[in-house]
Scaffold this active site. Structure first.
Site, PDB file in Angstrom:
ATOM      1  N   ARG A 234       0.860  -1.179   0.000  1.00 16.41           N
ATOM      2  CA  ARG A 234       0.000   0.000   0.000  1.00 16.41           C
ATOM      3  C   ARG A 234       0.903   1.237   0.000  1.00 16.41           C
ATOM      4  O   ARG A 234       1.939   1.256   0.677  1.00 16.41           O
ATOM      5  CB  ARG A 234      -0.908   0.026   1.238  1.00 16.41           C
ATOM      6  CG  ARG A 234      -2.056  -0.966   1.189  1.00 16.41           C
ATOM      7  CD  ARG A 234      -3.077  -0.648   0.088  1.00 16.41           C
ATOM      8  NE  ARG A 234      -4.207  -1.562   0.091  1.00 16.41           N
ATOM      9  CZ  ARG A 234      -4.328  -2.627  -0.720  1.00 16.41           C
ATOM     10  NH1 ARG A 234      -3.381  -2.929  -1.589  1.00 16.41           N
ATOM     11  NH2 ARG A 234      -5.409  -3.373  -0.672  1.00 16.41           N
ATOM     12  N   HIS A 282      -1.339  -0.368 -10.002  1.00 14.64           N
ATOM     13  CA  HIS A 282      -1.942  -1.325  -9.054  1.00 14.64           C
ATOM     14  C   HIS A 282      -2.350  -2.616  -9.772  1.00 14.64           C
ATOM     15  O   HIS A 282      -3.534  -2.993  -9.771  1.00 14.64           O
ATOM     16  CB  HIS A 282      -3.130  -0.695  -8.326  1.00 14.64           C
ATOM     17  CG  HIS A 282      -3.464  -1.387  -7.036  1.00 14.64           C
ATOM     18  ND1 HIS A 282      -3.784  -0.714  -5.887  1.00 14.64           N
ATOM     19  CD2 HIS A 282      -3.522  -2.705  -6.706  1.00 14.64           C
ATOM     20  CE1 HIS A 282      -4.032  -1.583  -4.914  1.00 14.64           C
ATOM     21  NE2 HIS A 282      -3.873  -2.800  -5.396  1.00 14.64           N
TER      22      HIS A 282
HETATM   23  P1  NDP Z   1      -1.183 -11.290   5.583  1.00 16.63           P
HETATM   24  O1  NDP Z   1      -2.048 -10.698   6.630  1.00 16.63           O
HETATM   25  O2  NDP Z   1      -1.343 -12.728   5.242  1.00 16.63           O
HETATM   26  O3  NDP Z   1       0.358 -11.072   5.967  1.00 16.63           O
HETATM   27  C1  NDP Z   1       0.830  -9.886   6.496  1.00 16.63           C
HETATM   28  C2  NDP Z   1       2.286 -10.059   6.900  1.00 16.63           C
HETATM   29  O4  NDP Z   1       2.773  -8.773   7.347  1.00 16.63           O
HETATM   30  C3  NDP Z   1       2.461 -11.040   8.061  1.00 16.63           C
HETATM   31  O5  NDP Z   1       3.662 -11.767   7.928  1.00 16.63           O
HETATM   32  C4  NDP Z   1       2.549 -10.095   9.270  1.00 16.63           C
HETATM   33  O6  NDP Z   1       3.284 -10.607  10.391  1.00 16.63           O
HETATM   34  C5  NDP Z   1       3.309  -8.935   8.654  1.00 16.63           C
HETATM   35  N1  NDP Z   1       3.117  -7.709   9.438  1.00 16.63           N
HETATM   36  C6  NDP Z   1       1.965  -7.045   9.704  1.00 16.63           C
HETATM   37  N2  NDP Z   1       2.199  -5.984  10.506  1.00 16.63           N
HETATM   38  C7  NDP Z   1       3.524  -5.995  10.749  1.00 16.63           C
HETATM   39  C8  NDP Z   1       4.376  -5.172  11.521  1.00 16.63           C
HETATM   40  N3  NDP Z   1       3.909  -4.121  12.211  1.00 16.63           N
HETATM   41  N4  NDP Z   1       5.685  -5.465  11.579  1.00 16.63           N
HETATM   42  C9  NDP Z   1       6.170  -6.545  10.911  1.00 16.63           C
HETATM   43  N5  NDP Z   1       5.424  -7.368  10.144  1.00 16.63           N
HETATM   44  C10 NDP Z   1       4.119  -7.097  10.073  1.00 16.63           C
HETATM   45  O7  NDP Z   1      -1.375 -10.380   4.286  1.00 16.63           O
HETATM   46  P2  NDP Z   1      -1.159 -10.792   2.749  1.00 16.63           P
HETATM   47  O8  NDP Z   1       0.176 -11.398   2.610  1.00 16.63           O
HETATM   48  O9  NDP Z   1      -2.327 -11.556   2.249  1.00 16.63           O
HETATM   49  O10 NDP Z   1      -1.234  -9.341   2.033  1.00 16.63           O
HETATM   50  C11 NDP Z   1      -0.342  -8.299   2.337  1.00 16.63           C
HETATM   51  C12 NDP Z   1      -0.812  -7.005   1.696  1.00 16.63           C
HETATM   52  O11 NDP Z   1      -0.576  -7.023   0.287  1.00 16.63           O
HETATM   53  C13 NDP Z   1      -2.316  -6.724   1.778  1.00 16.63           C
HETATM   54  O12 NDP Z   1      -2.674  -6.206   3.051  1.00 16.63           O
HETATM   55  C14 NDP Z   1      -2.518  -5.701   0.671  1.00 16.63           C
HETATM   56  O13 NDP Z   1      -2.355  -4.404   1.172  1.00 16.63           O
HETATM   57  C15 NDP Z   1      -1.381  -6.009  -0.311  1.00 16.63           C
HETATM   58  N6  NDP Z   1      -1.880  -6.482  -1.604  1.00 16.63           N
HETATM   59  C16 NDP Z   1      -1.543  -5.791  -2.749  1.00 16.63           C
HETATM   60  C17 NDP Z   1      -1.955  -6.221  -3.976  1.00 16.63           C
HETATM   61  C18 NDP Z   1      -1.548  -5.500  -5.222  1.00 16.63           C
HETATM   62  O14 NDP Z   1      -2.033  -5.823  -6.302  1.00 16.63           O
HETATM   63  N7  NDP Z   1      -0.654  -4.522  -5.164  1.00 16.63           N
HETATM   64  C19 NDP Z   1      -2.787  -7.425  -4.134  1.00 16.63           C
HETATM   65  C20 NDP Z   1      -3.078  -8.085  -2.875  1.00 16.63           C
HETATM   66  C21 NDP Z   1      -2.637  -7.620  -1.669  1.00 16.63           C
HETATM   67  P3  NDP Z   1       2.786 -11.927  11.160  1.00 16.63           P
HETATM   68  O15 NDP Z   1       3.114 -13.081  10.221  1.00 16.63           O
HETATM   69  O16 NDP Z   1       3.617 -11.942  12.392  1.00 16.63           O
HETATM   70  O17 NDP Z   1       1.318 -11.777  11.397  1.00 16.63           O
HETATM   71  C1  OXD Z   2      -5.871  -6.309  -2.735  1.00 15.55           C
HETATM   72  C2  OXD Z   2      -5.359  -5.509  -3.834  1.00 15.55           C
HETATM   73  O1  OXD Z   2      -5.741  -5.901  -1.586  1.00 15.55           O
HETATM   74  O2  OXD Z   2      -5.699  -5.799  -5.002  1.00 15.55           O
HETATM   75  O3  OXD Z   2      -6.442  -7.395  -2.987  1.00 15.55           O
HETATM   76  O4  OXD Z   2      -4.588  -4.565  -3.612  1.00 15.55           O
END
Ligand code: NDP
Ligand code: OXD
Length: 319
Positions: A234, A282
Protein backbone atom coordinates in the site's frame (compact mmCIF):
# COMPACT_ATOMS: atom_id res chain seq x y z
CA UNK A 1 -41.74 -29.33 -7.41
CA UNK A 2 -38.26 -28.82 -5.78
CA UNK A 3 -38.21 -25.75 -3.57
CA UNK A 4 -35.73 -22.94 -4.30
CA UNK A 5 -33.58 -22.51 -1.13
CA UNK A 6 -32.72 -18.94 -2.12
CA UNK A 7 -36.39 -17.86 -2.23
CA UNK A 8 -36.82 -17.35 1.53
CA UNK A 9 -33.32 -16.06 2.25
CA UNK A 10 -32.29 -12.42 2.22
CA UNK A 11 -30.03 -11.70 -0.75
CA UNK A 12 -26.27 -11.36 -0.49
CA UNK A 13 -25.21 -7.84 -1.44
CA UNK A 14 -22.30 -7.15 -3.78
CA UNK A 15 -20.90 -3.77 -2.77
CA UNK A 16 -18.20 -1.73 -4.39
CA UNK A 17 -17.71 -2.78 -8.02
CA UNK A 18 -18.26 0.60 -9.62
CA UNK A 19 -17.34 -0.26 -13.19
CA UNK A 20 -20.43 -1.91 -14.81
CA UNK A 21 -18.42 -4.46 -16.82
CA UNK A 22 -16.46 -5.36 -13.72
CA UNK A 23 -19.66 -5.71 -11.70
CA UNK A 24 -21.27 -7.94 -14.33
CA UNK A 25 -18.22 -10.21 -14.36
CA UNK A 26 -18.17 -10.55 -10.55
CA UNK A 27 -21.93 -11.12 -10.37
CA UNK A 28 -21.74 -13.88 -12.97
CA UNK A 29 -18.83 -15.60 -11.19
CA UNK A 30 -20.46 -15.31 -7.74
CA UNK A 31 -23.88 -16.49 -8.91
CA UNK A 32 -22.29 -19.50 -10.59
CA UNK A 33 -20.30 -20.31 -7.44
CA UNK A 34 -23.35 -19.83 -5.16
CA UNK A 35 -26.29 -21.50 -6.97
CA UNK A 36 -28.40 -21.63 -3.78
CA UNK A 37 -28.14 -17.89 -3.07
CA UNK A 38 -29.37 -14.64 -4.57
CA UNK A 39 -26.37 -12.34 -5.10
CA UNK A 40 -27.56 -8.83 -5.98
CA UNK A 41 -25.78 -5.52 -6.64
CA UNK A 42 -26.12 -3.31 -3.54
CA UNK A 43 -28.02 -0.59 -5.41
CA UNK A 44 -30.79 -3.01 -6.45
CA UNK A 45 -31.57 -4.31 -2.96
CA UNK A 46 -34.90 -2.91 -1.73
CA UNK A 47 -34.66 -4.07 1.95
CA UNK A 48 -30.97 -3.51 2.81
CA UNK A 49 -31.63 -4.03 6.54
CA UNK A 50 -32.43 -7.73 5.86
CA UNK A 51 -29.03 -8.50 4.31
CA UNK A 52 -26.81 -10.58 6.62
CA UNK A 53 -23.66 -10.94 4.53
CA UNK A 54 -22.15 -8.66 1.91
CA UNK A 55 -19.40 -9.40 -0.57
CA UNK A 56 -17.33 -6.24 -0.87
CA UNK A 57 -14.70 -5.02 -3.31
CA UNK A 58 -12.87 -2.09 -1.69
CA UNK A 59 -16.24 -0.38 -1.04
CA UNK A 60 -16.94 3.13 0.11
CA UNK A 61 -17.67 2.52 3.84
CA UNK A 62 -20.68 4.86 3.54
CA UNK A 63 -22.28 2.44 1.09
CA UNK A 64 -21.81 -0.47 3.51
CA UNK A 65 -23.46 1.51 6.34
CA UNK A 66 -26.84 1.30 4.51
CA UNK A 67 -26.89 -2.42 5.35
CA UNK A 68 -27.71 -2.15 9.05
CA UNK A 69 -28.35 -5.88 9.68
CA UNK A 70 -25.01 -7.22 8.43
CA UNK A 71 -23.48 -10.13 10.39
CA UNK A 72 -20.17 -10.21 8.47
CA UNK A 73 -18.35 -8.99 5.35
CA UNK A 74 -16.50 -11.09 2.78
CA UNK A 75 -13.88 -8.95 1.03
CA UNK A 76 -12.85 -9.73 -2.54
CA UNK A 77 -9.60 -7.88 -1.83
CA UNK A 78 -6.72 -9.02 0.36
CA UNK A 79 -6.11 -5.53 1.79
CA UNK A 80 -9.02 -4.30 3.95
CA UNK A 81 -7.53 -1.22 5.64
CA UNK A 82 -10.39 1.11 4.62
CA UNK A 83 -13.00 -1.13 6.23
CA UNK A 84 -10.88 -1.77 9.32
CA UNK A 85 -10.46 1.99 9.81
CA UNK A 86 -14.23 2.63 9.72
CA UNK A 87 -15.51 3.15 13.31
CA UNK A 88 -19.07 2.17 12.29
CA UNK A 89 -17.84 -1.40 11.57
CA UNK A 90 -15.83 -1.87 14.75
CA UNK A 91 -17.90 -4.93 15.72
CA UNK A 92 -18.42 -6.33 12.21
CA UNK A 93 -16.24 -9.35 11.30
CA UNK A 94 -14.31 -8.72 8.06
CA UNK A 95 -13.12 -11.81 6.21
CA UNK A 96 -10.40 -10.85 3.75
CA UNK A 97 -9.50 -12.64 0.51
CA UNK A 98 -6.89 -15.36 0.89
CA UNK A 99 -6.80 -17.06 -2.51
CA UNK A 100 -4.06 -19.32 -3.88
CA UNK A 101 -4.79 -17.79 -7.32
CA UNK A 102 -4.03 -14.30 -5.96
CA UNK A 103 -0.89 -15.59 -4.23
CA UNK A 104 0.32 -17.15 -7.49
CA UNK A 105 -0.21 -13.86 -9.35
CA UNK A 106 1.59 -11.85 -6.65
CA UNK A 107 4.55 -14.22 -6.60
CA UNK A 108 4.75 -13.95 -10.38
CA UNK A 109 4.83 -10.14 -10.09
CA UNK A 110 7.48 -10.28 -7.34
CA UNK A 111 9.66 -12.55 -9.50
CA UNK A 112 9.12 -10.40 -12.62
CA UNK A 113 10.10 -7.09 -11.02
CA UNK A 114 12.87 -8.55 -8.89
CA UNK A 115 14.43 -9.90 -12.10
CA UNK A 116 13.80 -6.51 -13.76
CA UNK A 117 15.98 -4.88 -11.11
CA UNK A 118 18.42 -7.78 -10.78
CA UNK A 119 19.13 -7.90 -14.55
CA UNK A 120 19.59 -4.08 -14.67
CA UNK A 121 16.67 -3.40 -17.01
CA UNK A 122 16.14 0.21 -15.83
CA UNK A 123 19.79 1.00 -16.68
CA UNK A 124 19.61 -0.71 -20.09
CA UNK A 125 16.44 1.26 -20.89
CA UNK A 126 18.30 4.51 -20.22
CA UNK A 127 21.31 3.33 -22.24
CA UNK A 128 19.12 2.42 -25.21
CA UNK A 129 17.55 5.89 -25.23
CA UNK A 130 21.10 7.30 -25.55
CA UNK A 131 22.18 4.64 -28.12
CA UNK A 132 24.81 3.57 -25.59
CA UNK A 133 26.38 0.06 -25.88
CA UNK A 134 27.71 -0.82 -22.42
CA UNK A 135 27.67 -4.18 -20.68
CA UNK A 136 26.98 -3.99 -16.95
CA UNK A 137 28.89 -6.79 -15.13
CA UNK A 138 26.62 -9.76 -14.40
CA UNK A 139 25.80 -10.62 -10.78
CA UNK A 140 24.52 -14.06 -9.91
CA UNK A 141 21.24 -14.24 -7.91
CA UNK A 142 23.34 -15.50 -4.98
CA UNK A 143 25.08 -12.12 -4.97
CA UNK A 144 21.81 -10.13 -4.70
CA UNK A 145 20.25 -10.22 -1.22
CA UNK A 146 16.48 -9.78 -0.94
CA UNK A 147 14.61 -8.40 2.08
CA UNK A 148 10.90 -9.21 2.14
CA UNK A 149 8.78 -7.14 4.54
CA UNK A 150 5.71 -9.27 5.26
CA UNK A 151 5.73 -13.07 5.48
CA UNK A 152 1.99 -13.75 5.34
CA UNK A 153 -0.17 -15.38 2.65
CA UNK A 154 1.62 -13.42 -0.08
CA UNK A 155 5.09 -12.76 1.38
CA UNK A 156 5.82 -16.35 2.44
CA UNK A 157 5.12 -17.77 -1.02
CA UNK A 158 7.14 -15.02 -2.74
CA UNK A 159 10.04 -15.68 -0.33
CA UNK A 160 10.05 -19.40 -1.18
CA UNK A 161 10.02 -18.82 -4.95
CA UNK A 162 12.74 -16.13 -4.75
CA UNK A 163 14.89 -18.54 -2.74
CA UNK A 164 14.21 -21.27 -5.32
CA UNK A 165 15.46 -18.83 -7.99
CA UNK A 166 18.76 -18.58 -6.10
CA UNK A 167 18.36 -15.30 -4.17
CA UNK A 168 19.34 -15.17 -0.48
CA UNK A 169 16.08 -14.04 1.18
CA UNK A 170 15.40 -12.64 4.63
CA UNK A 171 11.71 -12.28 5.48
CA UNK A 172 10.36 -9.94 8.17
CA UNK A 173 7.15 -10.34 10.13
CA UNK A 174 5.56 -9.03 13.32
CA UNK A 175 5.75 -12.35 15.18
CA UNK A 176 8.45 -15.06 14.91
CA UNK A 177 8.17 -17.30 11.80
CA UNK A 178 9.91 -20.39 10.48
CA UNK A 179 10.13 -20.73 6.70
CA UNK A 180 12.20 -23.57 5.22
CA UNK A 181 15.41 -22.30 3.61
CA UNK A 182 14.65 -18.65 4.43
CA UNK A 183 16.21 -16.45 7.08
CA UNK A 184 13.53 -14.77 9.17
CA UNK A 185 13.49 -11.78 11.51
CA UNK A 186 10.66 -10.17 13.39
CA UNK A 187 9.76 -7.05 15.31
CA UNK A 188 11.37 -3.63 15.21
CA UNK A 189 14.83 -4.97 16.19
CA UNK A 190 14.75 -7.52 13.38
CA UNK A 191 13.93 -4.83 10.84
CA UNK A 192 17.39 -3.23 11.02
CA UNK A 193 19.08 -6.56 10.23
CA UNK A 194 16.80 -7.10 7.25
CA UNK A 195 17.42 -3.60 5.91
CA UNK A 196 21.20 -3.91 6.15
CA UNK A 197 21.07 -7.04 3.97
CA UNK A 198 18.51 -5.92 1.36
CA UNK A 199 20.00 -5.14 -2.04
CA UNK A 200 16.37 -5.31 -3.11
CA UNK A 201 13.68 -4.53 -0.52
CA UNK A 202 10.17 -5.84 -1.28
CA UNK A 203 7.18 -4.54 0.69
CA UNK A 204 4.25 -6.94 1.20
CA UNK A 205 2.84 -5.66 4.50
CA UNK A 206 -0.75 -4.70 5.31
CA UNK A 207 -1.43 -1.00 5.93
CA UNK A 208 -1.96 -0.61 9.70
CA UNK A 209 -1.26 1.95 12.40
CA UNK A 210 2.19 0.36 12.79
CA UNK A 211 3.13 0.12 9.11
CA UNK A 212 1.84 3.53 7.92
CA UNK A 213 4.93 5.64 7.17
CA UNK A 214 7.22 2.78 8.27
CA UNK A 215 9.57 3.20 5.28
CA UNK A 216 10.82 6.72 5.93
CA UNK A 217 14.17 8.50 5.50
CA UNK A 218 15.68 6.78 8.58
CA UNK A 219 14.70 3.31 7.34
CA UNK A 220 15.83 4.00 3.77
CA UNK A 221 19.20 5.19 5.10
CA UNK A 222 19.81 1.69 6.52
CA UNK A 223 19.63 0.02 3.10
CA UNK A 224 22.91 -0.82 1.34
CA UNK A 225 24.07 1.83 -1.17
CA UNK A 226 22.46 1.41 -4.60
CA UNK A 227 19.59 -0.75 -3.29
CA UNK A 228 16.30 -1.11 -5.15
CA UNK A 229 12.82 -1.12 -3.62
CA UNK A 230 9.55 -2.70 -4.75
CA UNK A 231 6.28 -1.65 -3.08
CA UNK A 232 3.42 -4.00 -3.94
CA UNK A 233 1.55 -3.45 -0.63
CA UNK A 234 0.00 0.00 0.00
CA UNK A 235 1.29 3.48 -0.87
CA UNK A 236 1.23 5.09 2.61
CA UNK A 237 3.65 2.46 4.00
CA UNK A 238 6.43 4.28 2.12
CA UNK A 239 6.90 8.03 2.68
CA UNK A 240 6.96 9.20 -0.95
CA UNK A 241 8.90 12.43 -0.26
CA UNK A 242 11.62 10.49 1.61
CA UNK A 243 11.81 7.92 -1.17
CA UNK A 244 12.21 10.65 -3.81
CA UNK A 245 14.95 12.31 -1.72
CA UNK A 246 16.83 8.98 -1.44
CA UNK A 247 16.56 8.42 -5.21
CA UNK A 248 17.57 12.00 -6.03
CA UNK A 249 20.53 11.79 -3.65
CA UNK A 250 21.70 8.62 -5.44
CA UNK A 251 21.48 6.46 -2.29
CA UNK A 252 18.84 4.25 -3.86
CA UNK A 253 19.08 3.05 -7.43
CA UNK A 254 15.48 2.38 -8.47
CA UNK A 255 11.93 2.05 -7.09
CA UNK A 256 9.14 -0.08 -8.57
CA UNK A 257 5.83 1.25 -7.23
CA UNK A 258 2.45 -0.40 -7.80
CA UNK A 259 0.56 1.40 -5.02
CA UNK A 260 0.28 5.07 -4.06
CA UNK A 261 -1.15 7.44 -1.45
CA UNK A 262 -3.72 8.47 -4.06
CA UNK A 263 -4.91 6.12 -6.82
CA UNK A 264 -5.01 6.68 -9.74
CA UNK A 265 -1.66 8.46 -9.28
CA UNK A 266 -2.37 12.13 -10.17
CA UNK A 267 -0.75 13.26 -13.47
CA UNK A 268 1.11 15.98 -11.53
CA UNK A 269 2.96 13.48 -9.32
CA UNK A 270 6.74 13.72 -9.75
CA UNK A 271 6.85 9.92 -9.56
CA UNK A 272 5.49 9.58 -13.10
CA UNK A 273 8.47 11.19 -14.77
CA UNK A 274 11.25 10.27 -12.34
CA UNK A 275 13.99 8.35 -14.22
CA UNK A 276 14.61 6.07 -11.25
CA UNK A 277 10.94 5.15 -10.71
CA UNK A 278 8.83 2.53 -12.49
CA UNK A 279 5.11 3.30 -11.99
CA UNK A 280 2.59 0.45 -12.24
CA UNK A 281 -1.20 1.02 -12.00
CA UNK A 282 -1.94 -1.33 -9.05
CA UNK A 283 -1.65 -4.48 -11.12
CA UNK A 284 0.69 -6.67 -9.08
CA UNK A 285 -2.11 -9.13 -8.27
CA UNK A 286 -5.71 -8.40 -9.15
CA UNK A 287 -8.42 -10.55 -7.56
CA UNK A 288 -9.54 -12.95 -10.28
CA UNK A 289 -13.35 -13.50 -10.37
CA UNK A 290 -12.98 -17.20 -11.22
CA UNK A 291 -10.73 -18.08 -8.28
CA UNK A 292 -11.85 -15.45 -5.75
CA UNK A 293 -15.60 -16.17 -6.23
CA UNK A 294 -14.93 -19.82 -5.38
CA UNK A 295 -13.18 -18.81 -2.13
CA UNK A 296 -15.98 -16.40 -1.14
CA UNK A 297 -18.59 -19.05 -1.97
CA UNK A 298 -16.86 -21.70 0.15
CA UNK A 299 -16.79 -19.28 3.12
CA UNK A 300 -20.49 -18.44 2.73
CA UNK A 301 -21.51 -22.09 2.34
CA UNK A 302 -19.55 -22.99 5.48
CA UNK A 303 -21.31 -20.21 7.39
CA UNK A 304 -24.76 -21.35 6.15
CA UNK A 305 -24.00 -24.93 7.19
CA UNK A 306 -22.28 -24.40 10.55
CA UNK A 307 -23.31 -20.88 11.57
CA UNK A 308 -19.62 -20.11 12.10
CA UNK A 309 -18.19 -16.98 10.54
CA UNK A 310 -14.82 -17.74 8.85
CA UNK A 311 -11.63 -16.39 10.51
CA UNK A 312 -11.80 -12.59 10.39
CA UNK A 313 -9.37 -9.67 10.59
CA UNK A 314 -7.96 -9.18 14.09
CA UNK A 315 -8.97 -5.64 15.09
CA UNK A 316 -6.22 -5.27 17.67
CA UNK A 317 -3.49 -6.07 15.08
CA UNK A 318 -5.25 -4.12 12.34
CA UNK A 319 -4.89 -6.92 9.75
P1 NDP B 1 -1.18 -11.29 5.58
O1 NDP B 1 -2.05 -10.70 6.63
O2 NDP B 1 -1.34 -12.73 5.24
O3 NDP B 1 0.36 -11.07 5.97
C1 NDP B 1 0.83 -9.89 6.50
C2 NDP B 1 2.29 -10.06 6.90
O4 NDP B 1 2.77 -8.77 7.35
C3 NDP B 1 2.46 -11.04 8.06
O5 NDP B 1 3.66 -11.77 7.93
C4 NDP B 1 2.55 -10.09 9.27
O6 NDP B 1 3.28 -10.61 10.39
C5 NDP B 1 3.31 -8.94 8.65
N1 NDP B 1 3.12 -7.71 9.44
C6 NDP B 1 1.96 -7.04 9.70
N2 NDP B 1 2.20 -5.98 10.51
C7 NDP B 1 3.52 -6.00 10.75
C8 NDP B 1 4.38 -5.17 11.52
N3 NDP B 1 3.91 -4.12 12.21
N4 NDP B 1 5.69 -5.46 11.58
C9 NDP B 1 6.17 -6.54 10.91
N5 NDP B 1 5.42 -7.37 10.14
C10 NDP B 1 4.12 -7.10 10.07
O7 NDP B 1 -1.38 -10.38 4.29
P2 NDP B 1 -1.16 -10.79 2.75
O8 NDP B 1 0.18 -11.40 2.61
O9 NDP B 1 -2.33 -11.56 2.25
O10 NDP B 1 -1.23 -9.34 2.03
C11 NDP B 1 -0.34 -8.30 2.34
C12 NDP B 1 -0.81 -7.01 1.70
O11 NDP B 1 -0.58 -7.02 0.29
C13 NDP B 1 -2.32 -6.72 1.78
O12 NDP B 1 -2.67 -6.21 3.05
C14 NDP B 1 -2.52 -5.70 0.67
O13 NDP B 1 -2.35 -4.40 1.17
C15 NDP B 1 -1.38 -6.01 -0.31
N6 NDP B 1 -1.88 -6.48 -1.60
C16 NDP B 1 -1.54 -5.79 -2.75
C17 NDP B 1 -1.95 -6.22 -3.98
C18 NDP B 1 -1.55 -5.50 -5.22
O14 NDP B 1 -2.03 -5.82 -6.30
N7 NDP B 1 -0.65 -4.52 -5.16
C19 NDP B 1 -2.79 -7.42 -4.13
C20 NDP B 1 -3.08 -8.08 -2.87
C21 NDP B 1 -2.64 -7.62 -1.67
P3 NDP B 1 2.79 -11.93 11.16
O15 NDP B 1 3.11 -13.08 10.22
O16 NDP B 1 3.62 -11.94 12.39
O17 NDP B 1 1.32 -11.78 11.40
C1 OXD C 1 -5.87 -6.31 -2.73
C2 OXD C 1 -5.36 -5.51 -3.83
O1 OXD C 1 -5.74 -5.90 -1.59
O2 OXD C 1 -5.70 -5.80 -5.00
O3 OXD C 1 -6.44 -7.40 -2.99
O4 OXD C 1 -4.59 -4.57 -3.61
Amino acid sequence: MPSDPSADRAPIALIGCVDPADQAQWLAALRQALPGERVEPAGEIVRPEQVEVAIVANPDPAEVRRFSGLRWLQSLWAGVERLVAEPAFAALPIVRMVDPGLTRAMTEAVLAWTLYLHREMPAYRVQQAAAQWRQIPYRRPGQRRIGLLGAGALGADAARKLAAAGFPVTAWSRTPKTLDGIATRHGRDGLNTVLATSDILIVLLPLTGETRGLIDAAVLALLPADAGIINFARGPIVVAADLLAALDGGRLRHAVLDVFDQEPLPPTSPLWRHPAVTVLPHIAADSDPDTAAAIAAANIRQWRTTGRIPPAVDRARGY
